[in-house]
Enzyme design. Structure first.
Site, short mmCIF file in Angstrom:
data_model
loop_
_atom_site.label_atom_id
_atom_site.label_comp_id
_atom_site.label_asym_id
_atom_site.label_seq_id
_atom_site.Cartn_x
_atom_site.Cartn_y
_atom_site.Cartn_z
N ASP A 198 -7.50 -23.05 11.78
CA ASP A 198 -7.54 -21.94 12.74
C ASP A 198 -7.54 -22.48 14.17
O ASP A 198 -6.88 -21.94 15.05
CB ASP A 198 -8.81 -21.10 12.56
CG ASP A 198 -8.76 -20.30 11.30
OD1 ASP A 198 -8.57 -19.09 11.37
OD2 ASP A 198 -8.90 -20.90 10.22
N LYS A 214 -17.08 -24.80 6.12
CA LYS A 214 -17.46 -23.92 5.00
C LYS A 214 -17.93 -24.73 3.78
O LYS A 214 -18.59 -24.22 2.89
CB LYS A 214 -16.25 -23.04 4.65
CG LYS A 214 -16.64 -21.71 4.10
CD LYS A 214 -15.53 -20.65 3.93
CE LYS A 214 -14.10 -20.98 3.90
NZ LYS A 214 -13.28 -20.08 3.06
N LYS A 228 -4.86 -21.32 7.92
CA LYS A 228 -5.86 -20.37 8.41
C LYS A 228 -7.04 -20.26 7.43
O LYS A 228 -6.85 -20.40 6.22
CB LYS A 228 -5.14 -19.02 8.52
CG LYS A 228 -5.94 -17.85 8.99
CD LYS A 228 -5.00 -16.64 8.97
CE LYS A 228 -5.75 -15.37 9.31
NZ LYS A 228 -6.70 -14.94 8.30
P1 ADP Z 1 -9.62 -21.26 2.37
O1 ADP Z 1 -10.03 -22.54 1.75
O2 ADP Z 1 -8.26 -21.33 3.00
O3 ADP Z 1 -10.64 -20.72 3.34
P2 ADP Z 1 -10.03 -20.18 -0.27
O4 ADP Z 1 -9.28 -21.16 -1.10
O5 ADP Z 1 -11.51 -20.30 -0.24
O6 ADP Z 1 -9.47 -20.16 1.22
O7 ADP Z 1 -9.58 -18.73 -0.79
C1 ADP Z 1 -10.14 -17.54 -0.29
C2 ADP Z 1 -10.24 -16.53 -1.43
O8 ADP Z 1 -8.93 -16.18 -1.87
C3 ADP Z 1 -10.99 -17.09 -2.64
O9 ADP Z 1 -11.88 -16.12 -3.12
C4 ADP Z 1 -9.90 -17.36 -3.66
O10 ADP Z 1 -10.32 -17.14 -4.98
C5 ADP Z 1 -8.82 -16.34 -3.28
N1 ADP Z 1 -7.48 -16.85 -3.61
C6 ADP Z 1 -6.87 -17.94 -3.09
N2 ADP Z 1 -5.65 -18.11 -3.63
C7 ADP Z 1 -5.47 -17.09 -4.52
C8 ADP Z 1 -4.40 -16.70 -5.40
N3 ADP Z 1 -3.26 -17.38 -5.46
N4 ADP Z 1 -4.58 -15.61 -6.17
C9 ADP Z 1 -5.73 -14.90 -6.10
N5 ADP Z 1 -6.77 -15.20 -5.30
C10 ADP Z 1 -6.64 -16.28 -4.51
MG MG Z 2 -11.71 -23.69 2.15
#
Ligand code: ADP
Ligand code: MG
Ligand code: SF4
Length: 274
Positions: free
Chosen positions: A125, A40, A9
């Protein structure tokens, strides 16, 4: 060459996990290519020390596919990890999935789709034909579902599982469900819930990644945890994940068994209580 994909997601932590995983793999002197397959286009940003690299779709739009070279689309980041961002369509028109297809075709044409491990970071998603393309065409050979104990994250993971179940039967290069990664949202009973979800879909939870302040602090400093806080506990978690993935050999005859909606709801109800 191992080709793995992290699906989940939006916002669940795919890019954070992918980038830290790639960094941990690169510490083992492996040649890594990470391809962001999310409009993104921030998959590789922490590997690039905050730089937003140009996306393949933007470059194609601006210069025409014929005029692009490997140097235009593949950017060297932390520890020489090669970074690519597929990018997204122009808002309101176009198809994100087509962008992924165009990216892979161009990388193949340029002979840039190589390495010890390729990490695809894919939005899950919408499990439409577009976002399922890496699985359908045999790129994403080992698929990892990234989820937390949040119901909608499990719902998305289950949908991806449905796509794998369908595609693994008919694609030439069978894609396999390689495991579930729990990126914690600090929900009570989350570990047990995700473990049981993984078992129910005929897989296993291969890692539990704690929610950690170190991730956020590294992020604002535009680095992966591996680079910014290499001695931290969280860095060790990503190193363990890297070891698991290197040694993981998902069996070809192990087909995923996605849940029906009522089964998923019952499962969540058993663990998520007031
Ligand atoms: P996605 O790629 O699935 O859209 P992201 O990797 O960009 O999600 O993560 C979304 C947010 O959650 C980011 O700001 C990231 O720093 C935070 N985040 C992800 N994993 C962790 C974790 N294990 N602990 C703290 N924050 C996290
Ligand atoms: Mg991402
Ligand atoms: Fe969007 Fe998927 Fe349809 Fe493409 S195939 S337009 S990515 S929903």
């Amino acid at each position: 060459m191992k080709q793995i994909a992290l699906y989940g997601k939006g916002g669940i932590g795919k890019s954070t996990t992918s980038a830290n995983l790639s960094a941990a793999l690169s510490e083992k002197k492996l040649d890594i290519l990470q391809i962001g397959c999310d409009p993104k286009h921030d998959s590789t940003r922490m590997l690039m020390r905050g730089e937003w690299i140009p996306t393949v779709l933007d470059l194609i739009r601006e210069n025409g596919e014929k005029n692009l070279t490997t140097e235009d689309i593949v950017h060297k980041g932390y520890n020489n990890i090669r970074c690519v961002e597929a990018g997204g369509p122009e808002p309101g028109i176009g198809c994100a999935g087509r962008g992924i297809i165009a990216t892979f075709q161009l990388l193949e044409k340029l002979k840039a789709l190589y390495g010890d491990i390729i990490v695809y970071d894919v939005l899950g998603d919408v499990v439409c034909g577009g976002f399922a393309m890496p699985m359908r065409e045999g790129y994403a050979q080992e698929v990892y579902l990234v989820t937390s104990g949040d119901f909608m994250a499990l719902y998305a993971a289950n949908n991806i599982c449905k796509a794998i179940a369908r595609l693994s039967k008919r694609s030439k290069n069978r894609c396999r469900l390689a495991g579930v990664i729990c990126n914690s949202a600090n929900i009570e009973g989350e570990r047990e819930l995700v473990e049981e979800f993984a078992r129910s879909i005929n897989s296993e939870m291969i890692a539990f990644i704690p929610r950690s302040k170190t991730v956020r602090v590294s992020e604002v400093n535009k680095r992966t945890v591996l680079e910014y806080a290499p001695e931290s506990e969280q860095a060790e978690v990503y190193r363990e994940l890297a070891d698991k993935i290197i040694n993981n050999r998902p069996a070809a005859d192990k087909t995923p068994t996605p849940l029906e909606m009522d089964e998923l709801e019952d499962l969540a109800l058993r663990y998520i209580k007031a």
